[in-house]
Design a protein around this motif. Structure first.
Motif, PDB file in Angstrom:
ATOM      1  N   ALA A 212       0.804  -1.218   0.000  1.00 34.55           N
ATOM      2  CA  ALA A 212       0.000   0.000   0.000  1.00 34.55           C
ATOM      3  C   ALA A 212       0.839   1.272   0.000  1.00 34.55           C
ATOM      4  N   VAL A 213       2.131   1.180   0.358  1.00 35.15           N
ATOM      5  CA  VAL A 213       2.958   2.387   0.425  1.00 35.15           C
ATOM      6  C   VAL A 213       3.864   2.548  -0.796  1.00 35.15           C
ATOM      7  N   ILE A 214       3.765   1.635  -1.763  1.00 33.14           N
ATOM      8  CA  ILE A 214       4.624   1.719  -2.950  1.00 33.14           C
ATOM      9  C   ILE A 214       3.924   2.536  -4.022  1.00 33.14           C
ATOM     10  N   PRO A 215       4.486   3.658  -4.443  1.00 31.03           N
ATOM     11  CA  PRO A 215       3.844   4.452  -5.491  1.00 31.03           C
ATOM     12  C   PRO A 215       3.946   3.778  -6.853  1.00 31.03           C
ATOM     13  N   ALA A 216       3.041   4.152  -7.743  1.00 29.94           N
ATOM     14  CA  ALA A 216       2.957   3.488  -9.046  1.00 29.94           C
ATOM     15  C   ALA A 216       4.284   3.500  -9.793  1.00 29.94           C
TER      16      ALA A 216
END
Length: 280
Positions: A212-216
């Motif tokens: 959930a904390v990994i940006p695209a």
């Protein structure tokens, strides 16, 4: 890879997708016909490109050849951490030559594995792994190619080596399996995290929080085939065509449309690895 379970059925197509880390030789491929059969099955469900990864010197030679057998195949070469004790001067010469091949798009998989020493006969020691990891980091810097990291039970040690040696411009954590704190550390450093079928496992709560904390722009997806087959086919043989199962599970976890996750991870793969992604 042998398994008592049957192969998973083909998923509903989803794409374009890039399998950022797979092992076509371990999937049973021996020649160009075998490689084409595997990537044809993948293409039928939207996986338009795969990066096949070496883990020893023979595999490094093989994956480099395989990348010339089919335009949908790219390669990465290195010695796996557990085989770091095979990094002789001759092996270094061979790996340096292979990394120069235009279809070799990364140096990997390298890194640290704290799980297998003491459990696996002939496994490289922590010191041997650390020395080999440092050498591969330097190779990635010298060649300008991404560094692909294998990290098993070694978060603090991997970060320590990267800080000591200085990370290359592009770092990929393959099969990221750590927690949200480690994910934030990697994201803040600008590194790329690749998620495999483990993210679909129901008991992988810490990994779900990390996802959930990994940006695209810093997210990749992979199969690590023939290993880590996604739920609900865990324990069955894995192949690149299974990637949509993982992407749909990931999309549910992060509450985003699967088509968006597919599009964004493919764009990131193209940018990181330096190849055009076929959108058809």
């Amino acid at each position: 890879m042998s398994s008592s379970r049957p192969a998973p059925p083909p998923p509903e197509p989803l794409g374009p997708l890039v399998d950022a880390h797979t092992h076509l030789d371990a999937c049973g491929a021996k020649d160009g016909d075998d490689v084409r059969a595997i990537v044809d099955r993948a293409a039928a469900v939207g996986v338009t490109a795969v990066v096949t990864i070496a883990d020893d010197l023979d595999s490094a030679r093989w994956v480099t050849e395989a990348a010339d057998w089919d335009p949908r195949v790219y390669a990465a070469v290195a010695l796996h951490p557990t085989r770091a004790n095979a990094l002789t001067d001759e092996a270094k010469t061979v790996i340096e030559r292979l990394v120069g091949h235009p279809r070799v798009v990364a140096v990997g998989e390298t890194g640290l594995d704290n799980y297998w020493p003491g459990r696996l006969d002939g496994c490289a020691s922590p010191g041997e792994q650390r020395d080999a990891f440092a050498w591969h980091i330097d190779l990635a810097k010298r060649t300008g190619k991404p560094l692909m990291i294998h990290n098993r039970d070694a978060d603090a040690d991997v970060l320590d080596v990267l800080r000591a040696e200085g990370a290359p411009p592009t770092v990929i954590f393959h099969c990221f399996s750590s927690d949200a704190e480690m994910a934030r550390t990697c994201v803040d450093a600008g590194w790329v995290l690749s998620l495999s079928g483990t993210v679909s496992f129901r008991n992988a709560r810490a990994l779900h929080e990390a996802a959930a904390v990994i940006p695209a722009g810093q997210l990749l997806v992979e199969t690590d085939a023939p290993f880590l087959t996604p739920h609900p086919y865990r324990g069955a043989p894995n192949e690149p065509y299974c990637l949509p199962y993982t992407v749909r599970a990931l999309a549910d976890i992060v509450d985003r449309p699967a088509a968006d996750v597919a599009k964004e991870t493919s764009a990131t793969a193209g940018r990181v690895y330096g190849f055009a992604v076929n959108s058809s």
